[in-house]
Design a protein around this motif. Structure first.
Motif, PDB file in Angstrom:
ATOM      1  N   GLN A  80     -48.816  -5.353  -6.339  1.00 15.85           N
ATOM      2  CA  GLN A  80     -48.564  -5.870  -7.683  1.00 15.85           C
ATOM      3  C   GLN A  80     -47.197  -5.406  -8.207  1.00 15.85           C
ATOM      4  O   GLN A  80     -47.037  -5.047  -9.368  1.00 15.85           O
ATOM      5  CB  GLN A  80     -49.679  -5.451  -8.653  1.00 15.85           C
ATOM      6  N   LEU A  81     -46.216  -5.433  -7.318  1.00 14.25           N
ATOM      7  CA  LEU A  81     -44.837  -5.102  -7.674  1.00 14.25           C
ATOM      8  C   LEU A  81     -43.950  -6.317  -7.416  1.00 14.25           C
ATOM      9  O   LEU A  81     -44.348  -7.270  -6.751  1.00 14.25           O
ATOM     10  CB  LEU A  81     -44.344  -3.898  -6.867  1.00 14.25           C
ATOM     11  N   LYS A  82     -42.729  -6.266  -7.926  1.00 16.65           N
ATOM     12  CA  LYS A  82     -41.789  -7.372  -7.767  1.00 16.65           C
ATOM     13  C   LYS A  82     -40.534  -6.890  -7.034  1.00 16.65           C
ATOM     14  O   LYS A  82     -40.170  -5.719  -7.112  1.00 16.65           O
ATOM     15  CB  LYS A  82     -41.398  -7.946  -9.132  1.00 16.65           C
ATOM     16  N   ILE A  83     -39.882  -7.829  -6.338  1.00 16.49           N
ATOM     17  CA  ILE A  83     -38.632  -7.550  -5.627  1.00 16.49           C
ATOM     18  C   ILE A  83     -37.516  -8.354  -6.290  1.00 16.49           C
ATOM     19  O   ILE A  83     -37.642  -9.562  -6.492  1.00 16.49           O
ATOM     20  CB  ILE A  83     -38.731  -7.916  -4.135  1.00 16.49           C
ATOM     21  N   GLU A  84     -36.423  -7.674  -6.612  1.00 15.39           N
ATOM     22  CA  GLU A  84     -35.246  -8.335  -7.172  1.00 15.39           C
ATOM     23  C   GLU A  84     -34.010  -7.910  -6.379  1.00 15.39           C
ATOM     24  O   GLU A  84     -33.736  -6.714  -6.241  1.00 15.39           O
ATOM     25  CB  GLU A  84     -35.068  -7.982  -8.651  1.00 15.39           C
ATOM     26  N   THR A  85     -33.277  -8.907  -5.856  1.00 13.09           N
ATOM     27  CA  THR A  85     -32.050  -8.645  -5.094  1.00 13.09           C
ATOM     28  C   THR A  85     -30.877  -8.562  -6.058  1.00 13.09           C
ATOM     29  O   THR A  85     -30.607  -9.509  -6.808  1.00 13.09           O
ATOM     30  CB  THR A  85     -31.803  -9.751  -4.061  1.00 13.09           C
ATOM     31  N   VAL A  86     -30.189  -7.438  -6.036  1.00 17.13           N
ATOM     32  CA  VAL A  86     -29.078  -7.214  -6.973  1.00 17.13           C
ATOM     33  C   VAL A  86     -27.718  -7.236  -6.292  1.00 17.13           C
ATOM     34  O   VAL A  86     -26.695  -7.417  -6.961  1.00 17.13           O
ATOM     35  CB  VAL A  86     -29.265  -5.873  -7.713  1.00 17.13           C
ATOM     36  N   ASP A  87     -27.666  -7.058  -4.964  1.00 20.89           N
ATOM     37  CA  ASP A  87     -26.368  -7.002  -4.293  1.00 20.89           C
ATOM     38  C   ASP A  87     -26.564  -7.241  -2.803  1.00 20.89           C
ATOM     39  O   ASP A  87     -27.694  -7.201  -2.290  1.00 20.89           O
ATOM     40  CB  ASP A  87     -25.693  -5.644  -4.524  1.00 20.89           C
ATOM     41  N   THR A  88     -25.446  -7.508  -2.121  1.00 23.83           N
ATOM     42  CA  THR A  88     -25.450  -7.662  -0.669  1.00 23.83           C
ATOM     43  C   THR A  88     -24.407  -6.733  -0.069  1.00 23.83           C
ATOM     44  O   THR A  88     -23.388  -6.430  -0.698  1.00 23.83           O
ATOM     45  CB  THR A  88     -25.136  -9.110  -0.254  1.00 23.83           C
ATOM     46  N   GLY A  89     -24.660  -6.284   1.133  1.00 22.11           N
ATOM     47  CA  GLY A  89     -23.723  -5.451   1.878  1.00 22.11           C
ATOM     48  C   GLY A  89     -23.611  -5.965   3.297  1.00 22.11           C
ATOM     49  O   GLY A  89     -24.121  -7.041   3.632  1.00 22.11           O
ATOM     50  N   TYR A  90     -22.940  -5.182   4.121  1.00 21.46           N
ATOM     51  CA  TYR A  90     -22.815  -5.592   5.523  1.00 21.46           C
ATOM     52  C   TYR A  90     -22.796  -4.366   6.411  1.00 21.46           C
ATOM     53  O   TYR A  90     -21.945  -3.484   6.254  1.00 21.46           O
ATOM     54  CB  TYR A  90     -21.548  -6.403   5.755  1.00 21.46           C
ATOM     55  N   VAL A  91     -23.774  -4.309   7.312  1.00 20.92           N
ATOM     56  CA  VAL A  91     -23.835  -3.286   8.355  1.00 20.92           C
ATOM     57  C   VAL A  91     -23.987  -4.028   9.672  1.00 20.92           C
ATOM     58  O   VAL A  91     -24.964  -4.767   9.868  1.00 20.92           O
ATOM     59  CB  VAL A  91     -25.003  -2.310   8.130  1.00 20.92           C
TER      60      VAL A  91
END
Length: 263
Positions: free
Chosen positions: A68-79
């Protein structure tokens, strides 16, 4: 109104009934507000944040939904060594306790490598300066390629074997090769020789240094010597070289024998 009549009203059942009703109403309102706030704020509930690092974003969302939690994408990176779309960072950290419905903020790995604008290094910097600048920007460099030209001067940049110029967007994981001069001139280069141009001022300055040519006197021819005298001198010189060097004669030494007498 007498004092006895005033205090007599407190003995009325209607008065005490109204007071009790007011108190009960206030208590019921307080209890109702508390229950409503607890339900709205999920008071007393706590859910441990799961570890989502290096998981695919779809898998991370599935885990969060079950809790019962939510996921929010705030940024992107690169590895480079991690698969695209996986979680690189999360907040709150794993193990922290939150209420249901709380959002987990994540940073995911980009599907493509980011690109960087190529700096102005071609025909504008030395090999050492260009290598240091590209390394600081995070580019992957190969050993430099030397071409004919001024020693250690940058003449071009190759990306995976293809020529790139200033301003091109270059992927950060692309291999760059810097082309620098080896200090030698190409045999195919054209060299234009230009004759110097003399002006009237140069002629005047030259005549001022050496004087006027009309002032020089003409030298006559040297008279030749007679052939007989020349041959005579040559014979004398040859004779002096051919005669051996005479050595002085030393006087001859004589020895005198002693006289003997016969007795």
């Amino acid at each position: 109104m007498r004092i006895s009549e005033f205090f007599g009203k407190f003995k009325s059942c209607m008065l005490w009934g109204n007071l009790v009703a007011m108190i009960v109403t206030i208590l019921l309102l307080a209890v109702g507000v508390k229950i409503g706030l607890d339900r709205y704020t999920h008071h007393g509930e706590s859910i441990a944040i799961p570890k989502l690092l290096h998981k695919d974003i779809a898998e991370a969302e599935d885990v969060a939904n079950r809790l019962q939690l939510k996921i929010e994408t705030v940024d992107t990176g690169y590895v480079k060594h991690l698969p695209p779309g996986c979680v690189l960072e999360q907040s709150p950290a794993p193990g922290e306790r939150v209420k249901s419905g709380h959002a987990i903020y994540v940073t995911i790995n980009a599907t493509q490598s980011p690109t960087i604008k190529l700096p102005d290094i071609i025909d504008n910097s030395s090999l050492r300066e260009a290598m240091a600048k590209l390394t600081a920007m995070g580019f992957n460099l190969t050993p430099p390629q030397f071409v004919a030209g001024e020693k250690d001067w940058v003449y071009g940049v190759l990306m995976n074997g293809k020529q790139v110029v200033y301003g091109d967007r270059v992927p950060i994981d692309a291999k760059l090769t810097v082309q620098a001069g080896n200090g030698m001139r190409d045999l195919n280069d054209d060299v234009n020789y230009i004759d110097p141009e003399y002006t009237s001022e140069d002629d005047n300055s030259a005549s001022g240094e050496f004087g006027d040519f009309d002032d020089f006197e003409e030298v006559g021819e040297v008279p030749a010597e007679p052939a007989g005298e020349v041959n005579k001198e040559k014979k004398q010189a040859a004779k002096s070289h051919s005669d051996p060097v005479s050595k002085p004669h030393s006087p001859k030494k004589t020895t005198r024998k002693p006289e003997t007498t016969n007795e």
